[in-house]
Structure formats: structure tokens, C-alpha cells
Design a protein around this motif. Sequence first.
Motif, PDB file in Angstrom:
ATOM      1  N   ASP A 231      62.025   9.672  56.562  1.00 18.16           N
ATOM      2  CA  ASP A 231      60.866  10.547  56.465  1.00 18.16           C
ATOM      3  C   ASP A 231      61.175  11.712  55.521  1.00 18.16           C
ATOM      4  OD1 ASP A 231      58.186  11.424  57.480  1.00 18.16           O
ATOM      5  OD2 ASP A 231      59.382  13.131  58.158  1.00 18.16           O
ATOM      6  N   LYS A 232      60.332  11.944  54.528  1.00 13.98           N
ATOM      7  CA  LYS A 232      60.587  12.971  53.516  1.00 13.98           C
ATOM      8  C   LYS A 232      60.571  14.370  54.111  1.00 13.98           C
ATOM      9  CE  LYS A 232      58.877  10.406  49.509  1.00 13.98           C
ATOM     10  NZ  LYS A 232      57.914  10.404  48.373  1.00 13.98           N
ATOM     11  N   GLU A 233      59.677  14.616  55.063  1.00 18.69           N
ATOM     12  CA  GLU A 233      59.545  15.963  55.618  1.00 18.69           C
ATOM     13  C   GLU A 233      60.713  16.326  56.538  1.00 18.69           C
ATOM     14  OE1 GLU A 233      55.810  16.214  57.531  1.00 18.69           O
ATOM     15  OE2 GLU A 233      54.636  15.924  55.672  1.00 18.69           O
ATOM     16  N   SER A 234      61.028  15.458  57.487  1.00 15.43           N
ATOM     17  CA  SER A 234      62.081  15.777  58.463  1.00 15.43           C
ATOM     18  C   SER A 234      63.459  15.350  57.999  1.00 15.43           C
ATOM     19  CB  SER A 234      61.771  15.110  59.802  1.00 15.43           C
ATOM     20  OG  SER A 234      61.748  13.692  59.665  1.00 15.43           O
ATOM     21  N   ARG A 236      64.764  12.568  58.647  1.00 13.18           N
ATOM     22  CA  ARG A 236      65.299  11.672  59.663  1.00 13.18           C
ATOM     23  C   ARG A 236      64.939  10.228  59.321  1.00 13.18           C
ATOM     24  NH1 ARG A 236      66.654  13.807  64.656  1.00 13.18           N
ATOM     25  NH2 ARG A 236      65.900  11.907  65.703  1.00 13.18           N
ATOM     26  N   LYS A 238      63.447   6.810  60.127  1.00 13.35           N
ATOM     27  CA  LYS A 238      62.427   6.300  61.037  1.00 13.35           C
ATOM     28  C   LYS A 238      62.648   4.837  61.394  1.00 13.35           C
ATOM     29  CE  LYS A 238      58.920   7.167  58.434  1.00 13.35           C
ATOM     30  NZ  LYS A 238      57.506   7.303  57.999  1.00 13.35           N
ATOM     31  N   LYS A 251      64.758   5.873  67.435  1.00  9.72           N
ATOM     32  CA  LYS A 251      65.016   7.309  67.335  1.00  9.72           C
ATOM     33  C   LYS A 251      66.411   7.591  66.816  1.00  9.72           C
ATOM     34  CE  LYS A 251      61.949   8.858  71.080  1.00  9.72           C
ATOM     35  NZ  LYS A 251      61.904   9.533  72.393  1.00  9.72           N
ATOM     36  N   SER A 391      70.137  12.720  59.558  1.00  6.49           N
ATOM     37  CA  SER A 391      70.742  13.401  60.703  1.00  6.49           C
ATOM     38  C   SER A 391      70.801  12.544  61.952  1.00  6.49           C
ATOM     39  CB  SER A 391      69.970  14.693  61.013  1.00  6.49           C
ATOM     40  OG  SER A 391      68.609  14.394  61.292  1.00  6.49           O
ATOM     41  N   ASN A 392      69.909  11.554  62.087  1.00  7.24           N
ATOM     42  CA  ASN A 392      69.900  10.720  63.284  1.00  7.24           C
ATOM     43  C   ASN A 392      70.580   9.370  63.066  1.00  7.24           C
ATOM     44  OD1 ASN A 392      67.832   9.896  61.551  1.00  7.24           O
ATOM     45  ND2 ASN A 392      66.605   9.064  63.233  1.00  7.24           N
TER      46      ASN A 392
END
Length: 474
Positions: A231-234, A236, A238, A251, A391-392
Motif C-alpha cells: 500500500d503506497k500510503e501506509s 504495509r 497487503k 495482516k 513494516s509488516n
Amino acid sequence: MYSGNRSGSQGSWEGDGPAGAEGSAPEGTLSPTPLFSPGTYERLALLFGSVGLLGAGSNLLVLVLYYKFQRLRTPTHLFLVNISLGDLLMSLFGVTFTFVSCLRNRWVWDTVGCVWDGFSSSLFDYEQQPDEYQDFKQCSFSEFLKTKKLTPSLQHFILHSIAMTSESSCSTLDGLKATKNFLQCLGRFGNTPFLFPLYGQGEIPQCFCRMCAVFGGIYCLRHKVQCLVVDKESGRCKAIIDHLGQRINAKYFIVEDSYLSQETCSNVQYKQISRAILITDQSVLKTESDQQISILIVPPMESGTCSVRVTELCSSTMTCMKDTYLVHLICASSKTAREDLESVVKKLFTPFTETKEEKEELRKPRLLWALYFNMRDSSGISRSSYDGLPSNVYVCSGPDCGLGNEHAVKQAETLFQEMFPGEEFCPPPPNPEDIIFDGDDKQPEAPGTNVIMAKLESPEESQNLESPGKHLQN
């Protein structure tokens, strides 16, 4: 940490100085000068003799009852038997040194026995005595041992047979920890501190896979990671796209280092491991039984090289055919695997021969098959070494040079706490009898009984792996 035998603050080395003087003890024999009165020695002998006799008798009784009555042979009682066996060995051998010395009113063993008794006893609480090794934190474990009045043979034995580590690469803290771990495991599940799973180490991840399923986790096996959907915004991840083009949402993603792309690992500096796998016709260890697991540490033959660990498995481990042995050799790489390990192989084994006359003259096991290979060691790689890692997405390392799975367990606990802070790591699985599924006839709960509710999913829900609430572990 004092490497000799002491009682209170007094030392009893024979020499020119006073008995209680501090400092290094001169070489010689131990002084026969008694530290206590004869009456005190008699009371101490009675105390230690009673402890040893009661401990040996009670634990021996437990072992006899377990052997005699079939109904007592349950998994729970097996743990109690192992504890009793450890206590029995401690009662027979651990108390003997002090008991015999109390009978003679002095320490009756030689200097080596005195030094080893004090040194081994102090290992169990070395964390409480940081001043003893504070100045040696930056030194190797072998240099630390040289300061403890141990003979060269005893230093060699501790380094290679107990700590089972390399002379040049092991730090003092790592060596103390390895030695303490070895001594604490003695007698826990048998005469040695080792356990080996049937069918090999591959059964251990399978065990965790099944435990994960008990708690609702999902393993995606035989799926190669084609790319990550970020995801570009977060920032993270997906989902992932596997080699079949299937999208799997989750997640959290836990992947082994080799699943990542070359771009992500471009700045990672890997160490290398040299390995060899052999099949032989005899055991290296000459014993009456042909069914045993042998571990051999071969010290480095040249300066700057590492020791080689040899693990030999018999057919009872279900890893090789009957009348053959599976041998693993491993060390940190300095050259190619063949160059690092072939000298050890030639020393322990002989090449395969067809002639009957030569076979009768063989004293060493015959080498039936051999494979040498190098593999990368990612156990010491930090997360910051990977480029553009979401990060995830969590990375776990592959096999390393260590004996056992301590690094893998610590890494799993660290990753779990990062994902689920405050949760209990690896709790015991629930008793199957306490699980009640929806739709079953509910039984009345007994007071104080903990019941775990599990909900059965519909076929549609089970097949839908794209639910964002699912966990993926690879």
C-alpha cells in the motif's frame, strides 16, 4: 568465580603464605590442614550422607515402580522419571566429593578434581558474579579458561566437549552460557544432555505448523513469492502474489530469507556454512550396540580455521536404512565445503572398496556416498540490511552452525512479541477434551473448569484465503 575448592573465605593451598591468603595458589598438593573441628566434620558427613542416601533411595524407588507397573507408563510420568533420574545421578555423584572429604576431615581429591569441582559449581550462577568475567568480555572463552588454574587438558575438554565451540570465535559470555546449558541438561532426559527427533529435524517445524493450526493460524506451503503488494500510503504489505498468480491477503507475513527478491537482499552480507552429508556402513563409535547417535567435535587443524562438528545418526532415528549410518559434518566456511571438510572425512572414514580382503582389514567405517555443499548463513542479518522491506513483513533465518534450535526459538519469540506485544509466546495447547465445538451437545461445566470455544468454519469460509483477517505464515 573461584576455580578451586573453598569453604567460607578460607583457602587451603599448601605453600608459604597463610591458609586464608588471597591470590594465585602455587602449584603443589592441597594442604591436609583441616578447616573445621572433627565434630563439625562428623556432623557435615552425617548431613551429606543422609541427603545422598535419602535422595538415592527415593528416586530409585520411583524408577523401580515406573518399570514394574505398566499403568504408570504415561507421558506425564515419563517427565517425572527423567527428573528422578537426574536427582539420582546428583545424589550418587554430586554429593560424593563432599561426603568423602568430610569423612577424611580434608579435601581428599587431587588438584584437578578440586579445580574442576569449584569451577563447574560456579558455572551455575555465573550471572550473579559479573566481576569474575567483566574484564574478559572482549576476550575469547579459551583465554578466559587459561586464567582459572585449569590444566591444558581440562581446558581443551571444556572448550570442545562441553561448550562444543570454536577456540577462536567464541566469546567468554557465549562460552559460559554454552557450558552452563550443557551441565544443566545432563540427566534431564537420559544420560546425555541431547535429544534428537525421530525422522530428523524436519519434524520440529511440522510440530509448530500443527500447533499454529490449533490456534487458528494458516501455513501456505509450496508457494513461492512472486511479488509483494504494498500500500503506497501506509507502506504495509497487503498481499503477496505467488508463483501460480494467486493473491493471498494477510495482516502479517513471515518469510524465510530465500523467499525475498535479489533487489531486497542486494546489500546483505552473508556468511557461509560448509556442510557434508555422508552414508557409511559402520559407526565411528565402537560400542556393543549399533544403535546410537554420536556427536564428535574435531578441533581446528590449522590456525584461523573453525572446529568441525560431526553428527552420526543410526537407523533407529528413521533417517537412514538398516545397517547404514547418516553422518552430517558442518563448520563455518573458510573455503569451499570440500576443502574445509575433506581432511576430516579422510581421517574418520575410508573410501568404498569392493574387495573382500580389504574389507576384512578395514578398521574405519567405509564411505558409501558423500555430498559436499556450501550454504549461506542468514542468522546474524539485521532487519535494516534489507532494502524496501514493508513494516509488516518479517524475515526469519535459515539453518546456522549452532547445535540445537536455540537461535530459531529466540527469533520466533522476538517476531511474535513485535507482532503481538503483551501476548503469551507459545502457550501450551489446550486439552482436546476441553474443546467444545458449536453444534455439539453442551455438557454442564464443572466448577473451576476452563473451556475453550472453537467455531467451525463453513466450506466457503475455509476456502476464502483472501480474507484480510487471516494470518499467513510461510
